[in-house]
Design a protein around this motif. Sequence first.
Motif, PDB file in Angstrom:
ATOM      1  N   VAL A  57       0.844  -1.197   0.000  1.00 12.59           N
ATOM      2  CA  VAL A  57       0.000   0.000   0.000  1.00 12.59           C
ATOM      3  C   VAL A  57       0.876   1.242   0.000  1.00 12.59           C
ATOM      4  N   SER A  58       0.333   2.320  -0.515  1.00 11.74           N
ATOM      5  CA  SER A  58       1.005   3.620  -0.425  1.00 11.74           C
ATOM      6  C   SER A  58       0.051   4.601   0.240  1.00 11.74           C
ATOM      7  N   VAL A  59       0.624   5.425   1.112  1.00 10.10           N
ATOM      8  CA  VAL A  59      -0.151   6.401   1.872  1.00 10.10           C
ATOM      9  C   VAL A  59       0.583   7.738   1.791  1.00 10.10           C
ATOM     10  N   PRO A  60      -0.131   8.835   1.546  1.00  6.80           N
ATOM     11  CA  PRO A  60       0.537  10.134   1.557  1.00  6.80           C
ATOM     12  C   PRO A  60       1.209  10.385   2.911  1.00  6.80           C
ATOM     13  N   ASP A  61       2.384  10.963   2.849  1.00  7.81           N
ATOM     14  CA  ASP A  61       3.171  11.248   4.054  1.00  7.81           C
ATOM     15  C   ASP A  61       2.376  12.086   5.056  1.00  7.81           C
ATOM     16  N   SER A  62       1.541  12.972   4.555  1.00  8.28           N
ATOM     17  CA  SER A  62       0.774  13.873   5.416  1.00  8.28           C
ATOM     18  C   SER A  62      -0.283  13.149   6.247  1.00  8.28           C
ATOM     19  N   GLU A  63      -0.598  11.900   5.895  1.00  5.68           N
ATOM     20  CA  GLU A  63      -1.633  11.150   6.616  1.00  5.68           C
ATOM     21  C   GLU A  63      -1.117  10.510   7.898  1.00  5.68           C
ATOM     22  N   GLY A  64       0.190  10.540   8.119  1.00  5.42           N
ATOM     23  CA  GLY A  64       0.726  10.061   9.388  1.00  5.42           C
ATOM     24  C   GLY A  64       1.096   8.593   9.435  1.00  5.42           C
ATOM     25  N   GLY A  65       1.279   7.967   8.318  1.00  7.30           N
ATOM     26  CA  GLY A  65       1.757   6.590   8.326  1.00  7.30           C
ATOM     27  C   GLY A  65       0.697   5.568   7.939  1.00  7.30           C
ATOM     28  N   VAL A  66       1.059   4.304   8.144  1.00 10.00           N
ATOM     29  CA  VAL A  66       0.224   3.202   7.689  1.00 10.00           C
ATOM     30  C   VAL A  66      -0.619   2.582   8.801  1.00 10.00           C
ATOM     31  N   GLU A  67      -0.568   3.151  10.004  1.00 11.26           N
ATOM     32  CA  GLU A  67      -1.311   2.562  11.127  1.00 11.26           C
ATOM     33  C   GLU A  67      -2.809   2.416  10.855  1.00 11.26           C
ATOM     34  N   PRO A  68      -3.492   3.415  10.267  1.00 18.31           N
ATOM     35  CA  PRO A  68      -4.922   3.227   9.979  1.00 18.31           C
ATOM     36  C   PRO A  68      -5.185   2.057   9.023  1.00 18.31           C
ATOM     37  N   VAL A  69      -4.293   1.856   8.062  1.00 15.58           N
ATOM     38  CA  VAL A  69      -4.446   0.750   7.121  1.00 15.58           C
ATOM     39  C   VAL A  69      -4.257  -0.580   7.844  1.00 15.58           C
ATOM     40  N   VAL A  70      -3.253  -0.657   8.720  1.00 20.71           N
ATOM     41  CA  VAL A  70      -2.995  -1.881   9.484  1.00 20.71           C
ATOM     42  C   VAL A  70      -4.200  -2.215  10.357  1.00 20.71           C
ATOM     43  N   GLU A  71      -4.770  -1.216  10.999  1.00 22.79           N
ATOM     44  CA  GLU A  71      -5.955  -1.442  11.838  1.00 22.79           C
ATOM     45  C   GLU A  71      -7.131  -1.944  11.010  1.00 22.79           C
ATOM     46  N   ALA A  72      -7.322  -1.367   9.834  1.00 30.77           N
ATOM     47  CA  ALA A  72      -8.418  -1.798   8.960  1.00 30.77           C
ATOM     48  C   ALA A  72      -8.213  -3.239   8.507  1.00 30.77           C
ATOM     49  N   LEU A  73      -6.976  -3.585   8.146  1.00 31.98           N
ATOM     50  CA  LEU A  73      -6.686  -4.949   7.709  1.00 31.98           C
ATOM     51  C   LEU A  73      -6.855  -5.946   8.856  1.00 31.98           C
ATOM     52  N   SER A  74      -6.564  -5.513  10.078  1.00 32.33           N
ATOM     53  CA  SER A  74      -6.713  -6.389  11.250  1.00 32.33           C
ATOM     54  C   SER A  74      -8.166  -6.751  11.511  1.00 32.33           C
ATOM     55  N   SER A  75      -9.076  -5.938  11.031  1.00 29.81           N
ATOM     56  CA  SER A  75     -10.498  -6.176  11.286  1.00 29.81           C
ATOM     57  C   SER A  75     -11.112  -7.203  10.338  1.00 29.81           C
ATOM     58  N   ILE A  76     -10.372  -7.656   9.351  1.00 29.54           N
ATOM     59  CA  ILE A  76     -10.903  -8.609   8.375  1.00 29.54           C
ATOM     60  C   ILE A  76     -11.109  -9.966   9.044  1.00 29.54           C
ATOM     61  N   GLU A  77     -12.262 -10.567   8.772  1.00 30.31           N
ATOM     62  CA  GLU A  77     -12.580 -11.880   9.327  1.00 30.31           C
ATOM     63  C   GLU A  77     -11.588 -12.924   8.804  1.00 30.31           C
ATOM     64  N   GLN A  78     -11.185 -13.833   9.641  1.00 27.23           N
ATOM     65  CA  GLN A  78     -10.228 -14.914   9.373  1.00 27.23           C
ATOM     66  C   GLN A  78      -8.780 -14.447   9.299  1.00 27.23           C
ATOM     67  N   VAL A  79      -8.500 -13.180   9.586  1.00 29.20           N
ATOM     68  CA  VAL A  79      -7.114 -12.707   9.623  1.00 29.20           C
ATOM     69  C   VAL A  79      -6.661 -12.725  11.075  1.00 29.20           C
ATOM     70  N   GLU A  80      -5.617 -13.524  11.335  1.00 30.43           N
ATOM     71  CA  GLU A  80      -5.117 -13.653  12.703  1.00 30.43           C
ATOM     72  C   GLU A  80      -4.110 -12.574  13.048  1.00 30.43           C
ATOM     73  N   SER A  81      -3.207 -12.272  12.104  1.00 31.65           N
ATOM     74  CA  SER A  81      -2.198 -11.257  12.397  1.00 31.65           C
ATOM     75  C   SER A  81      -1.897 -10.421  11.160  1.00 31.65           C
ATOM     76  N   VAL A  82      -1.488  -9.183  11.437  1.00 29.83           N
ATOM     77  CA  VAL A  82      -1.102  -8.239  10.390  1.00 29.83           C
ATOM     78  C   VAL A  82       0.238  -7.643  10.821  1.00 29.83           C
ATOM     79  N   GLU A  83       1.241  -7.771   9.959  1.00 25.12           N
ATOM     80  CA  GLU A  83       2.588  -7.320  10.293  1.00 25.12           C
ATOM     81  C   GLU A  83       3.139  -6.435   9.177  1.00 25.12           C
TER      82      GLU A  83
END
Length: 90
Positions: A57-83
Amino acid sequence: MGEVIALIRLMPDGVVSDEELQNIWDSVKKVVKPPAKLGRIEIKDIAFGLRGLDVTVSVPDSEGGVEPVVEALSSIEQVESVEVVDVGRI
């Protein structure tokens, strides 16, 4: 301002079928929302039939990083871990 590019590995909660892995793949496409941009998704063989998804994934620098994307991916059913495997800036 630049963009942050991240390689994120999603691991399912055990050995999953091709259909279940495809459902996770489809969910990834739904949860990655602007301003983040989805790059490529690859199936990664880990060991003993265990497979994961490598998501770029790519995120604009002004958005503060990839943490929101990681949190969204963690919410997917059947996903145990996101690294976050790798992060770079362009």
